[in-house]
Design a protein around this motif. Structure first.
Motif, PDB file in Angstrom:
ATOM      1  N   LEU A 102       0.813  -1.217   0.000  1.00  0.00           N
ATOM      2  CA  LEU A 102       0.000   0.000   0.000  1.00  0.00           C
ATOM      3  C   LEU A 102       0.847   1.268   0.000  1.00  0.00           C
ATOM      4  O   LEU A 102       0.299   2.371   0.017  1.00  0.00           O
ATOM      5  N   ASP A 103       2.177   1.130  -0.004  1.00  0.00           N
ATOM      6  CA  ASP A 103       3.050   2.257  -0.312  1.00  0.00           C
ATOM      7  C   ASP A 103       3.147   2.343  -1.826  1.00  0.00           C
ATOM      8  O   ASP A 103       3.489   1.361  -2.491  1.00  0.00           O
ATOM      9  N   MET A 104       2.840   3.509  -2.391  1.00  0.00           N
ATOM     10  CA  MET A 104       2.785   3.644  -3.848  1.00  0.00           C
ATOM     11  C   MET A 104       3.563   4.878  -4.305  1.00  0.00           C
ATOM     12  O   MET A 104       3.575   5.911  -3.623  1.00  0.00           O
ATOM     13  N   PHE A 113       0.081   5.029   2.038  1.00  0.00           N
ATOM     14  CA  PHE A 113      -1.324   4.762   2.316  1.00  0.00           C
ATOM     15  C   PHE A 113      -1.465   3.513   3.191  1.00  0.00           C
ATOM     16  O   PHE A 113      -0.551   2.690   3.299  1.00  0.00           O
ATOM     17  N   ARG A 114      -2.646   3.388   3.784  1.00  0.00           N
ATOM     18  CA  ARG A 114      -2.965   2.204   4.593  1.00  0.00           C
ATOM     19  C   ARG A 114      -4.479   2.046   4.648  1.00  0.00           C
ATOM     20  O   ARG A 114      -5.228   2.945   4.256  1.00  0.00           O
ATOM     21  N   LEU A 115      -4.915   0.888   5.156  1.00  0.00           N
ATOM     22  CA  LEU A 115      -6.335   0.634   5.366  1.00  0.00           C
ATOM     23  C   LEU A 115      -6.677   0.904   6.822  1.00  0.00           C
ATOM     24  O   LEU A 115      -5.973   0.442   7.732  1.00  0.00           O
ATOM     25  N   ASP A 161     -11.275   1.607   4.630  1.00  0.00           N
ATOM     26  CA  ASP A 161     -11.055   2.767   3.774  1.00  0.00           C
ATOM     27  C   ASP A 161      -9.560   2.951   3.546  1.00  0.00           C
ATOM     28  O   ASP A 161      -8.756   2.846   4.494  1.00  0.00           O
ATOM     29  N   LEU A 162      -9.195   3.250   2.307  1.00  0.00           N
ATOM     30  CA  LEU A 162      -7.795   3.527   1.980  1.00  0.00           C
ATOM     31  C   LEU A 162      -7.512   4.988   2.307  1.00  0.00           C
ATOM     32  O   LEU A 162      -8.135   5.891   1.751  1.00  0.00           O
ATOM     33  N   ILE A 163      -6.597   5.235   3.240  1.00  0.00           N
ATOM     34  CA  ILE A 163      -6.320   6.586   3.718  1.00  0.00           C
ATOM     35  C   ILE A 163      -4.825   6.871   3.681  1.00  0.00           C
ATOM     36  O   ILE A 163      -4.006   5.950   3.596  1.00  0.00           O
ATOM     37  N   ASN A 164      -4.476   8.179   3.753  1.00  0.00           N
ATOM     38  CA  ASN A 164      -3.074   8.545   3.887  1.00  0.00           C
ATOM     39  C   ASN A 164      -2.740   8.702   5.365  1.00  0.00           C
ATOM     40  O   ASN A 164      -3.556   8.428   6.246  1.00  0.00           O
ATOM     41  N   MET A 165      -1.537   9.162   5.656  1.00  0.00           N
ATOM     42  CA  MET A 165      -1.094   9.239   7.045  1.00  0.00           C
ATOM     43  C   MET A 165      -1.846  10.294   7.850  1.00  0.00           C
ATOM     44  O   MET A 165      -1.759  10.317   9.082  1.00  0.00           O
ATOM     45  N   GLY A 203      -5.152  10.566   7.593  1.00  0.00           N
ATOM     46  CA  GLY A 203      -6.517  10.089   7.691  1.00  0.00           C
ATOM     47  C   GLY A 203      -7.407  10.522   6.543  1.00  0.00           C
ATOM     48  O   GLY A 203      -8.614  10.249   6.562  1.00  0.00           O
ATOM     49  N   MET A 204      -6.841  11.202   5.539  1.00  0.00           N
ATOM     50  CA  MET A 204      -7.630  11.601   4.374  1.00  0.00           C
ATOM     51  C   MET A 204      -7.848  10.396   3.466  1.00  0.00           C
ATOM     52  O   MET A 204      -6.964   9.541   3.322  1.00  0.00           O
ATOM     53  N   LYS A 205      -9.019  10.342   2.841  1.00  0.00           N
ATOM     54  CA  LYS A 205      -9.390   9.173   2.058  1.00  0.00           C
ATOM     55  C   LYS A 205      -8.906   9.298   0.616  1.00  0.00           C
ATOM     56  O   LYS A 205      -9.141  10.302  -0.050  1.00  0.00           O
ATOM     57  N   VAL A 206      -8.236   8.253   0.155  1.00  0.00           N
ATOM     58  CA  VAL A 206      -7.719   8.206  -1.211  1.00  0.00           C
ATOM     59  C   VAL A 206      -8.882   8.053  -2.181  1.00  0.00           C
ATOM     60  O   VAL A 206      -9.828   7.283  -1.935  1.00  0.00           O
ATOM     61  N   GLN A 207      -8.805   8.777  -3.309  1.00  0.00           N
ATOM     62  CA  GLN A 207      -9.909   8.820  -4.257  1.00  0.00           C
ATOM     63  C   GLN A 207      -9.660   7.904  -5.465  1.00  0.00           C
ATOM     64  O   GLN A 207      -8.518   7.705  -5.897  1.00  0.00           O
ATOM     65  N   GLY A 208     -10.742   7.373  -5.991  1.00  0.00           N
ATOM     66  CA  GLY A 208     -10.672   6.521  -7.174  1.00  0.00           C
ATOM     67  C   GLY A 208     -12.053   6.038  -7.547  1.00  0.00           C
ATOM     68  O   GLY A 208     -13.070   6.583  -7.096  1.00  0.00           O
ATOM     69  N   TRP A 209     -12.096   5.012  -8.379  1.00  0.00           N
ATOM     70  CA  TRP A 209     -13.370   4.427  -8.810  1.00  0.00           C
ATOM     71  C   TRP A 209     -13.506   3.030  -8.215  1.00  0.00           C
ATOM     72  O   TRP A 209     -12.584   2.218  -8.301  1.00  0.00           O
TER      73      TRP A 209
END
Length: 412
Positions: free
Chosen positions: A87-89, A114-116, A121-125, A127-133
């Motif tokens: 989940l590190d990208m 990133f982490r779950l 929910d996939l979030i950054n450090m 706590g913001m939520k990563v966006q996608g489809w």
């Protein structure tokens, strides 16, 4: 005389600001996704006078010093660091990850740590939520861009079909067994048997045993007898498969088998056995099938492909495409302003990014992070240059002071 004091003073301020930019770059040499800044100097004009002599202009321009008019970001690619955390990208190419805060603001970042969270929910450090489809059951993007959620478990699904896939094969060299009546307890009455596991609506596993009997070499015909859950007394389905001279299936598919469960836990299952992918050539028997059912599974691992597809692996052996990352880019990246904590925002809300799925303008490197692109050697050279420039401007003020003192001594 006094003007030169102020001119040198602007130089001191400008070099001090440059030192601040340099020190910020050096301080962030280990900040993931950091992009270095460069100071842009502008000259000041104190006075300008143009006269003419014999029709030719004579310019008299006296500068008023210098100031840092802007800073420019260097968005060049940083080096990658291997973390072995899927989940590190890192983005290999243009663009930014999109993350959304709880108050609804979308930020842009090159930091892919990133982490779950506990909800999947996939979030950054932060706590913001990563966006996608999010992806539907067949892997297509569905709906608009939103937060990515990885289900912590997979619910049971009832099997509706079993498909024979390449390289499934019935050996054309197998002897014809038409003399004796088929008996599942007598291995001399069939050529080949194989089993496939299917699931009911509660996720209970059941076994379908498929017996293949070569009945006619001239017409390349095979009888298929189906039994369930080890019960060889009750046949739950049957069909006859025929193949052409090149080993391609010409008849008998699909057939629908109604499986009556022995434990009575659920209603009978109607399973479509599809043999389209099976061939009959002079090669060993191979049985390879897929089916759409599964038992309950808990999340075991998450992986990310180069095109930004997030895959979840569950304890029931299923791997499912969950979501696809959204990558944003801007025609003019200089409109982005730093907001701290690796985040950027456009300086005007009217500037909207170009958003596309991962893998289009940049590859997603899973298990890696993009390091700062600060060049330590260049920053040290700039540090020395800024220091010398500051000293030179300070020397100008000292010299001006000495000249002013000599002027004051004239009346003695």
């Amino acid at each position: 005389m006094l003007q030169s004091f102020y001119t040198a003073f602007t130089g001191l301020n400008a070099e001090k600001n440059w030192l601040s930019v340099i020190s910020d770059n050096i301080a962030n040499v280990n900040t993931v996704g950091y992009k270095s800044e460069r100071a842009v100097f502008e000259d000041l004009l104190a006075s300008s006078l143009t006269t003419y002599s014999n029709g030719s202009p004579i310019n008299r321009e006296i500068g008023g010093g210098v100031f840092v008019g802007a800073t420019v970001k260097d968005f060049s690619q940083g080096t990658f660091m291997n973390t072995n955390n899927p989940l590190d990208m890192a983005l290999d190419g243009e663009g930014f990850f999109m993350v959304r805060s709880n108050d609804g603001v979308t930020y842009y970042t090159r930091n892919g740590e990133f982490r779950l969270d506990a909800n999947g929910d996939l979030i950054n450090m932060l706590g913001m939520k990563v966006q996608g489809w999010m992806l539907d059951d067949v892997g297509n993007m569905s709906g608009s861009i939103g937060s990515i959620n990885v289900p912590m478990s997979m619910q049971p699904a009832k099997t509706t079909y079993v498909k024979m896939k390449e390289p499934s094969n019935l050996d054309s060299r197998a002897p014809v067994l038409s003399a004796a009546a088929f008996d599942p307890s007598d291995s001399t009455t069939y050529n080949y048997v194989n089993s496939v596991t299917v699931y009911d609506s509660l996720g209970n596993p059941h076994t379908l045993d498929l017996y293949f009997v070569h009945t006619d070499a001239a017409t390349n015909s095979w009888d298929v007898h189906v039994y369930a859950d080890g019960d060889t007394t009750t046949q739950v389905g049957s069909t006859t498969l025929t193949f052409d001279s090149e080993g391609n299936l010409t008849g008998g598919s699909p057939t629908t088998v109604s499986v009556n469960l022995t434990n009575g836990a659920t209603s009978p299952m109607n399973i479509s056995l599809q043999f389209d992918g099976m061939r009959q050539v002079a090669s060993d028997f191979i049985f390879y099938a897929e089916q759409d059912g599964n038992s309950k599974g808990d999340l075991m691992a998450v992986s990310v492909s180069e095109d930004g597809i997030i895959k979840a692996s569950y304890t029931n052996g299923k791997v499912k495409d969950i979501a696809r990352l959204a990558i944003a880019t801007f025609k003019d990246k200089e409109i982005l302003t730093r907001k701290g904590s690796w985040l950027y925002l456009p300086n005007q809300q009217t500037f909207t990014p170009v958003i596309m799925p991962g893998g289009v303008i940049s590859k997603i490197r899973s298990g890696m992070l993009e390091m700062s692109n600060v060049d330590i050697a260049s920053e040290f050279i700039n540090l020395i240059t800024a220091q010398r420039a500051y000293q030179a401007n300070a020397r100008v003020i000292t010299t001006d002071d000495q000249i002013l003192q000599e002027t004051m001594n004239i009346k003695r």
